[in-house]
Structure formats: structure tokens, C-alpha cells
Design an enzyme around this catalytic site. Structure first.
Site, mmCIF file in Angstrom:
data_model
loop_
_atom_site.group_PDB
_atom_site.id
_atom_site.type_symbol
_atom_site.label_atom_id
_atom_site.label_comp_id
_atom_site.label_asym_id
_atom_site.label_seq_id
_atom_site.Cartn_x
_atom_site.Cartn_y
_atom_site.Cartn_z
ATOM 1 N N HIS A 107 0.841 -1.195 0.000
ATOM 2 C CA HIS A 107 0.000 0.000 0.000
ATOM 3 C C HIS A 107 0.871 1.238 0.000
ATOM 4 O O HIS A 107 1.958 1.249 0.580
ATOM 5 C CB HIS A 107 -0.939 0.011 1.211
ATOM 6 C CG HIS A 107 -1.963 -1.065 1.162
ATOM 7 N ND1 HIS A 107 -3.137 -0.936 0.457
ATOM 8 C CD2 HIS A 107 -1.971 -2.314 1.671
ATOM 9 C CE1 HIS A 107 -3.825 -2.044 0.553
ATOM 10 N NE2 HIS A 107 -3.138 -2.900 1.288
ATOM 11 N N GLY A 134 11.447 -20.463 8.648
ATOM 12 C CA GLY A 134 10.169 -20.147 9.268
ATOM 13 C C GLY A 134 10.028 -18.692 9.688
ATOM 14 O O GLY A 134 10.992 -18.035 10.049
ATOM 15 N N LYS A 158 14.948 -6.706 -0.418
ATOM 16 C CA LYS A 158 15.837 -6.463 -1.561
ATOM 17 C C LYS A 158 16.218 -7.806 -2.175
ATOM 18 O O LYS A 158 16.168 -8.840 -1.519
ATOM 19 C CB LYS A 158 17.091 -5.731 -1.106
ATOM 20 C CG LYS A 158 16.832 -4.308 -0.661
ATOM 21 C CD LYS A 158 18.151 -3.601 -0.408
ATOM 22 C CE LYS A 158 17.954 -2.142 -0.261
ATOM 23 N NZ LYS A 158 17.446 -1.574 0.888
ATOM 24 N N LYS A 175 26.696 -14.643 4.395
ATOM 25 C CA LYS A 175 27.858 -15.271 3.750
ATOM 26 C C LYS A 175 27.473 -15.832 2.395
ATOM 27 O O LYS A 175 26.288 -16.030 2.097
ATOM 28 C CB LYS A 175 28.467 -16.355 4.631
ATOM 29 C CG LYS A 175 27.586 -17.604 4.812
ATOM 30 C CD LYS A 175 28.199 -18.645 5.722
ATOM 31 C CE LYS A 175 29.305 -19.362 5.023
ATOM 32 N NZ LYS A 175 29.945 -20.419 5.764
#
Length: 181
Positions: A107, A134, A158, A175
Site C-alpha cells: 500500500h 520459518g 531487496k 555469507k
């Protein structure tokens, strides 16, 4: 490469598409846990495409269904939620732990009286051999590269490069995956 962003409106009554999807989701979630054959049949009706050996545990939710595409040997744990206003593509050999949310919808920041009226959606792409821990959330427009791991509880806002482990809120690179861990 930037993904296409489009607007949608939540005003008015639910469309027949969202009602039909909701009915299939309700039927899926009401099936006995051991009835994998019927679950598979519903997912094949609901999703845009489904590979071989795809499993989704109970308490699954989505908006439309037809914008979801999963590859071969896909697994999603309990309480999997996909806001598929835009397309969601998930590759082969992907594991999604319980309580994961994949959200193409968002939104705009606007005055409170207008916030509920319109939103935007941007497609999400998840590559092959990805493991999502999870309670993670994948946000609009994200691409997750092949062979990556999203640590439990991560908020991914991202893109994630291939062969990478990310964790945190917001998720950051921990990593590179260079060999068997």
C-alpha cells in the site's frame, strides 16, 4: 532489471475470481491431512502451474491462486500465505518452512482515509534450490537467486544473489555458499 509495478483497487465487492479462489482455499484447508491426492487436485485447479511432487501443508492462504507458479519438488509448511495480486514464480527443489509470507501486494503511504482504497503489486521470483526459514517474509518485487538460504525470521525487501545466506530485519547478506555446509 526492474519489475513492472501495477496498481489495484480494493474498493467495492469481492470479484468472482477472488471468491472462487477463496472457496478452493477453504476446501483445501478442510481436507483430512492424509488426503494428499485431493490436495494436489485443488492446487492444480488453483495455481497457474504446478511441478511434480509439490506439497503444501494445511492452513494455506492466497488471493487469486492463478498467479502462483511452483516447480518440481516444492514443499511449503503450515500457515503459508501468498498475496499473489502479481505473479509469484518459485523454482524447483524449494523448501518453505512454516509461517512464511510471500507478499506481492503493498500500500502507498497516503492519508489514512485513502490507504484502504488502492495499492500496488510487484512480481516475486524465487530461484531453484532455495530454502526459506520459518516466519520469514518476502516483500514485493524481490528476486531470490538459485541455491540461496533465507534464515528464519528474515524480512527480505531487496534482491538476494544466488548462493547466498541472508538473515535479519531487513535481511542482510551473512555469507556466500561456496561448498556444502
Amino acid at each position: 532489471m526492474e519489475k513492472e509495478k501495477f496498481e489495484y483497487s480494493r474498493e467495492g465487492e469481492k470479484s468472482s475470481i477472488t471468491i472462487d479462489a477463496g472457496k478452493l482455499v477453504q476446501e483445501f484447508n478442510s481436507l483430512p491431512i492424509e488426503d494428499q491426492k485431493s490436495k494436489r487436485e485443488i492446487i492444480e485447479k488453483l495455481f497457474g502451474s504446478v511441478g511434480e511432487d509439490a506439497t503444501i501443508e494445511h492452513n494455506f492462504h492466497c488471493d487469486l491462486g492463478f498467479n502462483i507458479h511452483v516447480g518440481n519438488r516444492f514443499y511449503a509448511g503450515y500457515n503459508f500465505t501468498v498475496l499473489d495480486v502479481a505473479e509469484v514464480r518459485i523454482g524447483d527443489n524449494c523448501l518453505i518452512a512454516p509461517n512464511v509470507g510471500i507478499y506481492t501486494a503493498g500500500h502507498y503511504i497516503s492519508p489514512p482515509e485513502d490507504r484502504h482504497k488502492t495499492g500496488f503489486a510487484i512480481p516475486i521470483t524465487i530461484g531453484n534450490n532455495v530454502w526459506i526459514g520459518g516466519h520469514s517474509v518476502i516483500l514485493p518485487g524481490v528476486t531470490i537467486g538459485d541455491n540461496s538460504i533465507i534464515a528464519a525470521g528474515s524480512i527480505v525487501n531487496k534482491d538476494v544473489q544466488k548462493n547466498t545466506i541472508v538473515a535479519g530485519n531487513p535481511a542482510k547478506k551473512i555469507k556466500d555458499i561456496t561448498s556444502k555446509l
